[in-house]
Design a protein around this motif. Structure first.
Motif, PDB file in Angstrom:
ATOM      1  N   PHE A 183      -8.184  14.190  -1.531  1.00  0.00           N
ATOM      2  CA  PHE A 183      -8.119  12.797  -1.117  1.00  0.00           C
ATOM      3  C   PHE A 183      -9.506  12.272  -0.794  1.00  0.00           C
ATOM      4  O   PHE A 183     -10.489  13.010  -0.787  1.00  0.00           O
ATOM      5  CB  PHE A 183      -7.203  12.640   0.103  1.00  0.00           C
ATOM      6  N   ASN A 190       0.143   3.796  -3.371  1.00  0.00           N
ATOM      7  CA  ASN A 190      -1.249   3.847  -3.781  1.00  0.00           C
ATOM      8  C   ASN A 190      -1.633   5.199  -4.366  1.00  0.00           C
ATOM      9  O   ASN A 190      -2.790   5.471  -4.584  1.00  0.00           O
ATOM     10  CB  ASN A 190      -2.165   3.509  -2.602  1.00  0.00           C
ATOM     11  N   LEU A 191      -0.661   6.035  -4.638  1.00  0.00           N
ATOM     12  CA  LEU A 191      -0.927   7.383  -5.118  1.00  0.00           C
ATOM     13  C   LEU A 191      -1.300   7.375  -6.593  1.00  0.00           C
ATOM     14  O   LEU A 191      -0.588   6.852  -7.423  1.00  0.00           O
ATOM     15  CB  LEU A 191       0.307   8.264  -4.913  1.00  0.00           C
ATOM     16  N   VAL A 248      -8.301   3.851  -8.564  1.00  0.00           N
ATOM     17  CA  VAL A 248      -8.843   4.782  -7.579  1.00  0.00           C
ATOM     18  C   VAL A 248      -9.628   5.882  -8.281  1.00  0.00           C
ATOM     19  O   VAL A 248     -10.675   6.311  -7.817  1.00  0.00           O
ATOM     20  CB  VAL A 248      -7.706   5.412  -6.738  1.00  0.00           C
ATOM     21  N   GLY A 265       0.796  -1.220   0.000  1.00  0.00           N
ATOM     22  CA  GLY A 265       0.000   0.000   0.000  1.00  0.00           C
ATOM     23  C   GLY A 265       0.825   1.263   0.000  1.00  0.00           C
ATOM     24  O   GLY A 265       0.293   2.355   0.135  1.00  0.00           O
ATOM     25  N   GLU A 297      -3.086   4.506   5.637  1.00  0.00           N
ATOM     26  CA  GLU A 297      -2.616   4.606   4.249  1.00  0.00           C
ATOM     27  C   GLU A 297      -3.275   3.567   3.341  1.00  0.00           C
ATOM     28  O   GLU A 297      -3.387   3.787   2.136  1.00  0.00           O
ATOM     29  CB  GLU A 297      -1.102   4.505   4.168  1.00  0.00           C
ATOM     30  N   LYS A 298      -3.743   2.457   3.895  1.00  0.00           N
ATOM     31  CA  LYS A 298      -4.427   1.437   3.091  1.00  0.00           C
ATOM     32  C   LYS A 298      -5.811   1.905   2.662  1.00  0.00           C
ATOM     33  O   LYS A 298      -6.367   1.394   1.702  1.00  0.00           O
ATOM     34  CB  LYS A 298      -4.545   0.130   3.869  1.00  0.00           C
ATOM     35  N   HIS A 299      -6.376   2.869   3.386  1.00  0.00           N
ATOM     36  CA  HIS A 299      -7.733   3.343   3.120  1.00  0.00           C
ATOM     37  C   HIS A 299      -7.754   4.769   2.581  1.00  0.00           C
ATOM     38  O   HIS A 299      -8.816   5.275   2.233  1.00  0.00           O
ATOM     39  CB  HIS A 299      -8.566   3.272   4.403  1.00  0.00           C
ATOM     40  N   GLN A 358      -3.371   5.745  -8.399  1.00  0.00           N
ATOM     41  CA  GLN A 358      -3.588   4.518  -9.142  1.00  0.00           C
ATOM     42  C   GLN A 358      -4.834   4.687  -9.999  1.00  0.00           C
ATOM     43  O   GLN A 358      -5.834   5.237  -9.550  1.00  0.00           O
ATOM     44  CB  GLN A 358      -3.769   3.330  -8.193  1.00  0.00           C
ATOM     45  N   GLU A 383     -11.570   5.642   2.085  1.00  0.00           N
ATOM     46  CA  GLU A 383     -12.486   4.606   1.623  1.00  0.00           C
ATOM     47  C   GLU A 383     -13.407   4.137   2.749  1.00  0.00           C
ATOM     48  O   GLU A 383     -13.009   4.098   3.915  1.00  0.00           O
ATOM     49  CB  GLU A 383     -11.702   3.412   1.077  1.00  0.00           C
ATOM     50  N   LYS A 403      -6.810   7.472  -0.220  1.00  0.00           N
ATOM     51  CA  LYS A 403      -6.473   7.597  -1.638  1.00  0.00           C
ATOM     52  C   LYS A 403      -6.317   9.079  -1.956  1.00  0.00           C
ATOM     53  O   LYS A 403      -7.256   9.858  -1.840  1.00  0.00           O
ATOM     54  CB  LYS A 403      -7.570   6.990  -2.528  1.00  0.00           C
ATOM     55  N   LYS A 404      -5.103   9.459  -2.345  1.00  0.00           N
ATOM     56  CA  LYS A 404      -4.821  10.857  -2.695  1.00  0.00           C
ATOM     57  C   LYS A 404      -4.915  11.021  -4.209  1.00  0.00           C
ATOM     58  O   LYS A 404      -4.339  10.242  -4.957  1.00  0.00           O
ATOM     59  CB  LYS A 404      -3.421  11.257  -2.230  1.00  0.00           C
TER      60      LYS A 404
END
Length: 181
Positions: free
Chosen positions: A150, A45-46, A51, A42, A122-124, A48, A153, A126-127
């Motif tokens: 951001f 995850n920027l 997302v 994770g 950070e897993k939840h 992606q 989730e 999303k920026k």
């Protein structure tokens, strides 16, 4: 004697060529391994594509308070969020602004490194846009406002009602590009 040295040199050259080939393949293979590692943990995850394209349903039955923090390490900069917190529903896109001022008489390069609380946030998180993605160059006495967009989730555990997003700016030596996150 000369034939023996020649044979030893040829054997050594073959070993070095094999070693060079193995190191090239290893270096080339590190890119997909690194990308997969970042995907699994994770870390990367920027921005992606999934997302930005997948539909996330806003959980209007829950509220989360997001607190913002700003710090500098060894920089003559003033750095602060323009709002200290927001109350949001999970899945709801959020747009906040930070302000930074270079109080020195010299141009300075810096980059913000994010940290989160709770640590697994950070897993939840999303920026979509963040000043932390790139190196920031501030001229003497320059002030700049920078956005962060951001979403948190709905998969964030329901017992978490307050989270903190913190950024710390560090100086980058001249000529150094942005640190990848």
């Amino acid at each position: 004697m000369v034939d023996n040295k020649l044979k030893v040199n040829i054997v050594m050259m073959k070993k070095l060529l094999v070693f060079t080939l193995i190191m090239f393949i290893f270096g080339y293979a590190l890119v997909p391994f690194y990308e997969k590692f970042c995907e699994i943990t994770g870390i990367n995850n920027l921005l992606q594509p999934d997302v930005l394209t997948k539909e996330i349903r806003v959980d209007e039955d829950r509220w989360i308070t997001v607190e913002f923090d700003a710090n500098t390490r060894g920089l003559p900069w003033q750095f602060r969020p323009l709002q200290s917190s927001v109350r949001i529903h999970p899945g709801q896109p959020v747009n906040v602004m930070y302000e930074i001022t270079n109080d020195s008489e010299r141009e300075i390069n810096g980059q913000a490194i994010p940290s989160y609380s709770p640590r697994f946030l950070e897993k939840h998180l999303k920026k979509f846009e963040c000043f932390c993605f790139t190196k920031q160059v501030l001229k003497p006495n320059e002030t700049r406002q920078m956005p962060v967009q951001f979403m948190i989730e709905p998969s964030l555990p329901v017992d978490i009602q307050t989270v903190t997003i913190s950024y710390t700016f560090f100086e980058l030596p001249a000529g150094v590009s942005a640190v990848k996150k």
